[in-house]
Design a protein around this motif. Sequence first.
Motif, PDB file in Angstrom:
ATOM      1  N   LYS A   1      -0.230  -2.922   6.508  1.00 15.09           N
ATOM      2  CA  LYS A   1      -1.159  -1.863   6.904  1.00 15.09           C
ATOM      3  C   LYS A   1      -0.743  -1.327   8.259  1.00 15.09           C
ATOM      4  O   LYS A   1      -0.596  -2.095   9.206  1.00 15.09           O
TER       5      LYS A   1
ATOM      6  N   ASN B   1      -0.504   4.805   8.355  1.00 15.45           N
ATOM      7  CA  ASN B   1      -1.640   4.026   7.876  1.00 15.45           C
ATOM      8  C   ASN B   1      -2.078   4.519   6.489  1.00 15.45           C
ATOM      9  O   ASN B   1      -2.125   5.717   6.238  1.00 15.45           O
TER      10      ASN B   1
ATOM     11  N   ARG C   1       4.202  -0.260   7.163  1.00 16.21           N
ATOM     12  CA  ARG C   1       3.956  -0.036   8.585  1.00 16.21           C
ATOM     13  C   ARG C   1       5.272  -0.082   9.329  1.00 16.21           C
ATOM     14  O   ARG C   1       6.239  -0.693   8.882  1.00 16.21           O
TER      15      ARG C   1
END
Length: 121
Positions: A89, A97, A102
Amino acid sequence: MDPVSRVIATEAAIDLAAVLAAENGPILFHQSGGCCDGSSPMCYPRSDFMVGDQDVCLGDVGGSPFYISRPQFEYWKHTQIILDVVPGKGGMFSLENGRGVRFLTRSRVYTDAEVGRLEAV
């Protein structure tokens, strides 16, 4: 001899940055020394992030500038920053996001031969 870059990126990071720039216009990256989201590299629309007097531009990733806070730079100035992408994430305010991936900062220590060839900041 060519200068040694202070920041480089994996193909995955360059590809994701290109997608984010296509969707959001010009972007930038910022690596701060904070906790939580602040310890991750964050990606913002350039128009939404005010670069401060204490921010240092290390170079660019796919044409997008990569900044680090000056205090953090003092800790990391002996290392090359490598921007990568991993499953997970993204930071709450970072543009990746919600995509299941990530940005992640990796680093490596410069060799003695590279130190004299570092790009100026």
